[in-house]
Enzyme design. Sequence first.
Site, PDB file in Angstrom:
ATOM      1  N   ASP A 110     -18.680 -47.986 -20.592  1.00  0.00           N
ATOM      2  CA  ASP A 110     -17.661 -47.448 -21.501  1.00  0.00           C
ATOM      3  C   ASP A 110     -17.221 -46.021 -21.175  1.00  0.00           C
ATOM      4  O   ASP A 110     -16.603 -45.364 -21.998  1.00  0.00           O
ATOM      5  CB  ASP A 110     -18.148 -47.537 -22.953  1.00  0.00           C
ATOM      6  CG  ASP A 110     -19.521 -46.910 -23.152  1.00  0.00           C
ATOM      7  OD1 ASP A 110     -20.025 -46.263 -22.212  1.00  0.00           O
ATOM      8  OD2 ASP A 110     -20.091 -47.064 -24.250  1.00  0.00           O
ATOM      9  N   LYS A 163     -29.735 -37.800 -27.583  1.00  0.00           N
ATOM     10  CA  LYS A 163     -29.256 -37.572 -28.960  1.00  0.00           C
ATOM     11  C   LYS A 163     -30.061 -36.469 -29.672  1.00  0.00           C
ATOM     12  O   LYS A 163     -30.765 -36.730 -30.665  1.00  0.00           O
ATOM     13  CB  LYS A 163     -29.316 -38.873 -29.776  1.00  0.00           C
ATOM     14  CG  LYS A 163     -28.807 -40.114 -29.052  1.00  0.00           C
ATOM     15  CD  LYS A 163     -27.366 -40.436 -29.386  1.00  0.00           C
ATOM     16  CE  LYS A 163     -26.659 -41.222 -28.314  1.00  0.00           C
ATOM     17  NZ  LYS A 163     -27.105 -42.562 -28.021  1.00  0.00           N
ATOM     18  N   ASP A 219     -16.367 -41.188 -23.389  1.00  0.00           N
ATOM     19  CA  ASP A 219     -16.982 -42.478 -23.718  1.00  0.00           C
ATOM     20  C   ASP A 219     -15.998 -43.156 -24.673  1.00  0.00           C
ATOM     21  O   ASP A 219     -15.796 -42.685 -25.789  1.00  0.00           O
ATOM     22  CB  ASP A 219     -18.331 -42.237 -24.404  1.00  0.00           C
ATOM     23  CG  ASP A 219     -19.007 -43.530 -24.828  1.00  0.00           C
ATOM     24  OD1 ASP A 219     -18.307 -44.525 -25.108  1.00  0.00           O
ATOM     25  OD2 ASP A 219     -20.246 -43.558 -24.887  1.00  0.00           O
TER      26      ASP A 219
HETATM   27  N1  GDD Z   1     -27.163 -54.868 -20.012  1.00  0.00           N
HETATM   28  C1  GDD Z   1     -27.386 -54.105 -21.084  1.00  0.00           C
HETATM   29  N2  GDD Z   1     -28.419 -54.434 -21.926  1.00  0.00           N
HETATM   30  N3  GDD Z   1     -26.593 -53.034 -21.302  1.00  0.00           N
HETATM   31  C2  GDD Z   1     -26.828 -52.292 -22.403  1.00  0.00           C
HETATM   32  C3  GDD Z   1     -27.864 -52.576 -23.314  1.00  0.00           C
HETATM   33  C4  GDD Z   1     -28.702 -53.719 -23.047  1.00  0.00           C
HETATM   34  O1  GDD Z   1     -29.633 -54.060 -23.791  1.00  0.00           O
HETATM   35  N4  GDD Z   1     -27.827 -51.645 -24.301  1.00  0.00           N
HETATM   36  C5  GDD Z   1     -26.801 -50.811 -24.008  1.00  0.00           C
HETATM   37  N5  GDD Z   1     -26.187 -51.217 -22.867  1.00  0.00           N
HETATM   38  C6  GDD Z   1     -25.030 -50.589 -22.202  1.00  0.00           C
HETATM   39  C7  GDD Z   1     -23.839 -50.331 -23.134  1.00  0.00           C
HETATM   40  O2  GDD Z   1     -22.947 -51.436 -23.138  1.00  0.00           O
HETATM   41  C8  GDD Z   1     -23.193 -49.122 -22.478  1.00  0.00           C
HETATM   42  O3  GDD Z   1     -22.347 -49.489 -21.414  1.00  0.00           O
HETATM   43  C9  GDD Z   1     -24.388 -48.364 -21.914  1.00  0.00           C
HETATM   44  O4  GDD Z   1     -25.448 -49.327 -21.779  1.00  0.00           O
HETATM   45  C10 GDD Z   1     -24.831 -47.204 -22.803  1.00  0.00           C
HETATM   46  O5  GDD Z   1     -25.081 -47.685 -24.105  1.00  0.00           O
HETATM   47  P1  GDD Z   1     -24.320 -47.078 -25.372  1.00  0.00           P
HETATM   48  O6  GDD Z   1     -24.778 -47.848 -26.539  1.00  0.00           O
HETATM   49  O7  GDD Z   1     -22.870 -46.964 -25.120  1.00  0.00           O
HETATM   50  O8  GDD Z   1     -25.018 -45.653 -25.420  1.00  0.00           O
HETATM   51  P2  GDD Z   1     -24.414 -44.271 -25.935  1.00  0.00           P
HETATM   52  O9  GDD Z   1     -22.981 -44.161 -25.673  1.00  0.00           O
HETATM   53  O10 GDD Z   1     -24.875 -44.076 -27.343  1.00  0.00           O
HETATM   54  O11 GDD Z   1     -25.246 -43.220 -25.015  1.00  0.00           O
HETATM   55  C11 GDD Z   1     -25.277 -43.364 -23.613  1.00  0.00           C
HETATM   56  O12 GDD Z   1     -24.080 -42.912 -23.036  1.00  0.00           O
HETATM   57  C12 GDD Z   1     -23.816 -41.493 -23.210  1.00  0.00           C
HETATM   58  C13 GDD Z   1     -22.515 -41.210 -22.487  1.00  0.00           C
HETATM   59  O13 GDD Z   1     -21.481 -41.909 -23.078  1.00  0.00           O
HETATM   60  C14 GDD Z   1     -26.472 -42.551 -23.069  1.00  0.00           C
HETATM   61  O14 GDD Z   1     -26.584 -42.869 -21.688  1.00  0.00           O
HETATM   62  C15 GDD Z   1     -26.277 -41.048 -23.254  1.00  0.00           C
HETATM   63  O15 GDD Z   1     -27.327 -40.335 -22.632  1.00  0.00           O
HETATM   64  C16 GDD Z   1     -24.955 -40.643 -22.628  1.00  0.00           C
HETATM   65  O16 GDD Z   1     -24.716 -39.254 -22.862  1.00  0.00           O
HETATM   66 MG    MG Z   2     -21.464 -45.423 -25.053  1.00  0.00          MG
END
Ligand code: GDD
Ligand code: MG
Length: 364
Positions: A110, A163, A219
């Site tokens: 994303d 976070k 994001d």
């Molecule tokens: N295959 C798979 N399986 N992918 C997963 C799973 C899972 O169980 N859980 C989450 N993902 C994927 C999501 O679809 C997304 O592409 C990515 O892993 C990160 O998950 P998010 O749920 O979007 O996390 P976030 O946005 O709260 O935080 C992450 O992204 C931030 C940047 O946008 C973290 O990596 C943070 O450290 C980072 O700053």
């Molecule tokens: Mg995300």
Amino acid sequence: CTALILVGGFGTRLRPLTLTLPKPLVEFGNKRMILHQIEALAEAGVTDIVLAVNYRPEVMEKYLAEYEERFNVKITFSIETEPLGTAGPLKLAEEILGKDDAPFFVLNSDVICDYPFADLAAFHKAHGDEGTIIVTKVEEPSKYGVVVHKPNHASRIDRFVEKPVEFVGNRINAGIYILNPSVLKRIELRPTSIEQETFPAICADGLLHSFDLEGFWMDVGQPKDFLSGTCLYLSSLTKKGSKLLTPPNTPYVHGGNVLIDPSAKIGKNCRIGPNVTIGPDVVVGDGVRLQRCVLLSGSKVKDHAWVKSTIVGWNSTIGKWARLENVSVLGDDVTIGDEIYVNGGSILPHKSIKVNVDVPSIIM
Ligand code: GDD
Ligand code: MG
């Protein structure tokens, strides 16, 4: 070399759009999210791409078969029977990612930016340690993973805090990494988080580095950020002088940053912009005002409608003199009646709206 994209689930935070298509297939700037990433990876010389998903990827298969041909890459689905978090999927794909000694890329599905894969790989090779993550500065770091450096250490990361509740810094994990295959030895095959477990462990050994991103980053996993990200993306196209944008001296273009698919039809006396994306086969009537919005393919905006900060789903219709604003999102095939007002409405597919939505709410 190889890359893994963490696709995960359908993307519930981008509902109602993701009730119709999984997040990677939603068009961002008139191009499917995943295509932005595949295109940039292929350009950097990646030949093998693993998509880590936790649903049956039937809907995605036909699009990805097409991209395999177009970019001459091999795309493999790695399907989890239970969500494995952000690290577990790397272990599940160990055979592909660890097939040789070459480092591999990992991406959150994303995040949108000008992906600097080639520069990232060169930087990673130069320092020779286990991993490099792209970082960018944001104003609200608590929503992200934050990296902390020791004074006088340019790139070696001292601490990784996912976070953070208290302010520890404003340089955040952009969700794009390059890692040596040795990292796979640190991960167990179970639901586990790269941010909570793997990165802190690599940091403790002093083997994790940061690479500063230039330019925009977002994001786009939620509607509000999807709209902000679209503005940043369109601005960057403007800066690059992209031929994709509608020329700013076009009579109906106001303020620039307007991207219109050639198959769309625009009526008379419209005022469009800034920051508007209009997809294929969209029909815009006469005297329509559009600003900061996304019209997905096949949608229709009738005469004198006023649309701001809104995502209009595929094949939806907005009635005459209707007014939409404040991060409204229409799913697939929604109809908004004539003269209706929608304030921050999230409207599920196939609904027909005949009364005003005065306060932000989900209409199902
Ligand atoms: N295959 C798979 N399986 N992918 C997963 C799973 C899972 O169980 N859980 C989450 N993902 C994927 C999501 O679809 C997304 O592409 C990515 O892993 C990160 O998950 P998010 O749920 O979007 O996390 P976030 O946005 O709260 O935080 C992450 O992204 C931030 C940047 O946008 C973290 O990596 C943070 O450290 C980072 O700053
Ligand atoms: Mg995300």
